[in-house]
Write a protein that holds these residues in place. Structure first.
Motif, PDB file in Angstrom:
ATOM      1  N   SER A  81      -7.309  -9.743 -10.049  1.00  0.00           N
ATOM      2  CA  SER A  81      -6.405  -9.488 -11.168  1.00  0.00           C
ATOM      3  C   SER A  81      -6.209  -7.983 -11.291  1.00  0.00           C
ATOM      4  O   SER A  81      -7.116  -7.199 -11.016  1.00  0.00           O
ATOM      5  CB  SER A  81      -6.965 -10.059 -12.465  1.00  0.00           C
ATOM      6  N   GLY A  82      -5.029  -7.588 -11.683  1.00  0.00           N
ATOM      7  CA  GLY A  82      -4.740  -6.166 -11.830  1.00  0.00           C
ATOM      8  C   GLY A  82      -4.004  -5.627 -10.619  1.00  0.00           C
ATOM      9  O   GLY A  82      -4.167  -6.101  -9.489  1.00  0.00           O
ATOM     10  N   THR A  83      -3.193  -4.566 -10.872  1.00  0.00           N
ATOM     11  CA  THR A  83      -2.374  -3.985  -9.809  1.00  0.00           C
ATOM     12  C   THR A  83      -3.230  -3.392  -8.693  1.00  0.00           C
ATOM     13  O   THR A  83      -2.933  -3.547  -7.507  1.00  0.00           O
ATOM     14  CB  THR A  83      -1.456  -2.896 -10.395  1.00  0.00           C
ATOM     15  N   VAL A  84      -4.304  -2.696  -9.064  1.00  0.00           N
ATOM     16  CA  VAL A  84      -5.157  -2.046  -8.065  1.00  0.00           C
ATOM     17  C   VAL A  84      -5.775  -3.087  -7.138  1.00  0.00           C
ATOM     18  O   VAL A  84      -5.791  -2.925  -5.911  1.00  0.00           O
ATOM     19  CB  VAL A  84      -6.248  -1.205  -8.756  1.00  0.00           C
ATOM     20  N   ASN A  85      -6.286  -4.187  -7.716  1.00  0.00           N
ATOM     21  CA  ASN A  85      -6.896  -5.226  -6.900  1.00  0.00           C
ATOM     22  C   ASN A  85      -5.880  -5.865  -5.955  1.00  0.00           C
ATOM     23  O   ASN A  85      -6.181  -6.166  -4.799  1.00  0.00           O
ATOM     24  CB  ASN A  85      -7.521  -6.294  -7.795  1.00  0.00           C
ATOM     25  N   HIS A  86      -4.667  -6.058  -6.447  1.00  0.00           N
ATOM     26  CA  HIS A  86      -3.626  -6.629  -5.606  1.00  0.00           C
ATOM     27  C   HIS A  86      -3.284  -5.684  -4.453  1.00  0.00           C
ATOM     28  O   HIS A  86      -3.068  -6.114  -3.318  1.00  0.00           O
ATOM     29  CB  HIS A  86      -2.367  -6.929  -6.427  1.00  0.00           C
ATOM     30  N   LEU A  87      -3.237  -4.395  -4.731  1.00  0.00           N
ATOM     31  CA  LEU A  87      -2.930  -3.426  -3.686  1.00  0.00           C
ATOM     32  C   LEU A  87      -4.045  -3.371  -2.644  1.00  0.00           C
ATOM     33  O   LEU A  87      -3.776  -3.271  -1.429  1.00  0.00           O
ATOM     34  CB  LEU A  87      -2.719  -2.037  -4.305  1.00  0.00           C
TER      35      LEU A  87
END
Length: 241
Positions: free
Chosen positions: A146-152
């Motif tokens: 979850s979260g933008t950083v984790n997705h990146l």
């Protein structure tokens, strides 16, 4: 998995159940096709090549048609049970018929019993391996973070793994490259190993006479045979010389 009255019950997902039907149909059809073609080659039994108007109709034609029909019905109607299982069997059988002549796709000529025709057996073995991994639940593409950083971070890891898989395939290790897409730890190990002498990677990166080229020839000498090659001969029949 659900506990009921002290008993652990394993609930199989519908996708896995349909996958088992598809894989089972693939294996049975591939084995049956190889038995029939070997009988035709030996001139035994009632089976003969099919010809229409003097043109030999390869069994991959029936396989392609079966996959097209199964795919069209599945996407159009999304049937439930038992329709989904029937379509899975039709698709698996069609895929087996089509991949059994995979070498014809590449060479555009009938090399079924030639050494080049062994690529068809390789393709079938790889399809079974991938099918087993999918049924077992290997899915590295599911991002549970979850979260933008984790997705990146997840996207970056996937891109690196895909690049390693492509590199592994360029090194002449197609099966490990494809399996590495589902089992990420396979690709880095396979990529770090020597390329096969006749692979694109060796032609680009191993100059003639270099240490890497000599090591590759020692690791994969001409005419090298393994136990897997013996199994392929048993399944597919000994190629013509």
């Amino acid at each position: 998995m659900h506990p009921t009255a002290g008993i652990t019950v394993i609930v199989q997902s519908p996708g896995q159940g349909v996958g088992l039907w598809m894989l089972g149909a693939f294996v049975l059809t591939f084995v049956g096709t190889r038995v029939i073609t070997r009988l035709i080659r030996a001139g035994r039994g009632p089976f003969r090549d099919v010809a229409v108007g003097g043109t030999h109709v390869h069994h991959q034609v029936y396989g392609i048609l079966a996959m097209l029909v199964a795919g069209a019905i599945e996407f159009s109607y999304r049937p439930g049970s038992p329709g989904a299982q029937i379509l899975a069997v039709l698709f698996g059988a069609g895929a087996a018929l089509a991949l059994d002549e995979f070498a014809l796709w590449l060479h555009l000529e009938d090399v079924y019993w030639a050494r080049e025709g062994r690529k068809s057996v390789d393709a079938a073995f790889l399809a079974v391996a991938v099918g087993l991994l999918l049924i077992a639940g290997f899915n590295p593409f599911s991002d549970t973070g979850s979260g933008t950083v984790n997705h990146l971070i997840f996207a970056g890891i996937m891109l690196v793994n895909v690049a390693l898989c492509v590199g592994t395939i360029l090194k002449g290790k197609t099966a490990l490259g494809v399996i590495g897409l589902l089992v990420p730890l396979v690709a880095p190990v396979a990529f770090l190993r020597l390329a096969k002498p006749d692979s694109p990677w060796a032609r680009w990166r191993y100059p003639p006479g270099s240490r890497s080229a000599e090591r590759a020839l020692q690791r994969y000498p001409p005419g090298r045979r393994t136990r897997l090659d013996a199994l392929k001969d048993f399944v597919g029949g000994t190629p013509q010389r």
